[in-house]
Design an enzyme around this catalytic site. Sequence first.
Site, PDB file in Angstrom:
ATOM      1  CE  LYS A  36     -17.244   5.417 -25.932  1.00  0.00           C
ATOM      2  NZ  LYS A  36     -17.630   6.397 -25.092  1.00  0.00           N
ATOM      3  CE1 TYR A 280      11.583  -4.305 -39.821  1.00  0.00           C
ATOM      4  CE2 TYR A 280       9.608  -4.770 -38.881  1.00  0.00           C
ATOM      5  CZ  TYR A 280      10.315  -4.491 -39.938  1.00  0.00           C
ATOM      6  OH  TYR A 280       9.688  -4.630 -41.175  1.00  0.00           O
TER       7      TYR A 280
HETATM    8  C1  LIG Z   1     -17.989   5.668 -23.763  1.00  0.00           C
HETATM    9  C2  LIG Z   1     -19.162   6.415 -23.046  1.00  0.00           C
HETATM   10  C3  LIG Z   1     -19.831   5.597 -22.323  1.00  0.00           C
HETATM   11  C4  LIG Z   1     -19.538   4.052 -21.960  1.00  0.00           C
HETATM   12  O1  LIG Z   1     -18.529   4.024 -20.926  1.00  0.00           O
HETATM   13  P1  LIG Z   1     -18.120   2.563 -20.531  1.00  0.00           P
HETATM   14  O2  LIG Z   1     -17.027   2.850 -19.494  1.00  0.00           O
HETATM   15  O3  LIG Z   1     -17.489   1.822 -21.532  1.00  0.00           O
HETATM   16  O4  LIG Z   1     -19.301   1.818 -19.946  1.00  0.00           O
HETATM   17  C5  LIG Z   1     -21.016   6.136 -21.336  1.00  0.00           C
HETATM   18  N1  LIG Z   1     -21.110   7.702 -21.543  1.00  0.00           N
HETATM   19  C6  LIG Z   1     -20.334   8.219 -22.369  1.00  0.00           C
HETATM   20  C7  LIG Z   1     -20.635   9.722 -22.487  1.00  0.00           C
HETATM   21  C8  LIG Z   1     -19.363   7.711 -23.199  1.00  0.00           C
HETATM   22  O5  LIG Z   1     -18.647   8.308 -23.788  1.00  0.00           O
END
Ligand SMILES: *Cc1c(COP(=O)(O)O)cnc(C)c1O
Length: 389
Positions: A36, A280
Amino acid sequence: MAFGQTLATIDLSALSHNFTQVEKRVGGRKIIAVIKANAYGHGAIAIAKHLIKSSPPAMLAVASLDEAIILREAKIAAPILLLTGCPADRMGEVVSYRLTPTLFDTKSLAGDGRLIALSRSLKLASRKVTVHLKVDTGMGRLGIAPSQVVGFLKKAEDFGIVVEGILSHFAEADLSDLSFAKEQTATIKNVITTLTKKKGCDPCEGYDPCEMTLPFFHLANSAAILHFPEAYLDAVRPGLMLYGYSPLEGKKSFTLRPVMTIRSRVIAIKTVPANTSISYGRTYVTKQTTKVATIGIGYADGYPRALSNCGEMIAKGRRVPVIGRVCMDMTMLDVTKVPKLLVGDFVTVIGQEGKEAVWADDLAKKAGTIPYEILCGIKGNMPREYVGA
Ligand SMILES: *Cc1c(COP(=O)(O)O)cnc(C)c1O
């Protein structure tokens, strides 16, 4: 590769190495590679293609339907799990793109149309669609109550929907105190026990779990994969560790290799006298004659503004401080001690040069955030080169 202002280099051999670390820990269990947020800023299409070519995961997981469609349009055919489900009015796309949505509320059964819409489009496509069911064991976010699982499965069966997997998600598996993670694991294991009751038991709510293929269960994120084997169940869902970082605080002993390096060019250098204010808000004023390098990266690229006056980069092998506020497209460094640095040279923003290293978790600490946010913040339009395939 020739590059302009800034370049992210993605080392695919490090990705493979990290994937192997997951495999070694979890034995023969299925691996659902979480890609993702554009594969945590690494480029979802390239990451997916490399994983599929080198050591195909059982599934890929993304947050949303639109992320999944980008992968399908790039000819990625692997099973894709949608972690945040799908709006009812777009269920048709779930079917046409052969995606696996996560269902996580009883409303989707009670007639808000989600499952009904899905089963309708199923009939349209005359193709069976599989879903995963999310159970809330303590995250308080998505998921039905454990006590609702059996009823849910029965209704799903009535709609002709195949529940292929059941998942839950940890709230704090990254802590060394795993007591809440243990409670969550016990809760999901209870669900498994309920569903694996042998034939001959009283069918619950008119539903006999013995007659279906048992869904596979998954719970473990990177944190649990790294230090909580009890949670491995049938499949695991690594995200962060694939990209080379551990979510466990203060533990760098894991043999993970960061996948992404970012370098950016020096676009200007000038030597200014003492008492010159930089950037800034004039939050930094030089104390002596100072050589200031302006670097072509800023918060619009994903270099956090929270690193103003506290970030560090590496110039010619030397660690140098960010001075003044990080701007939208530029950041200033004090390079007084790096006489050989010239306009057009690049500095390391995230990565290693000789003995010095600045990784996303180091920056996260300084910026008061987590490595996840640093990595996901890297903008999709930053030029990326892929090496080590
Ligand atoms: C993002 C996510 C993961 C992966 O988590 P990590 O801590 O990056 O390994 C696993 N399961 C779900 C439902 C997630 O949203």
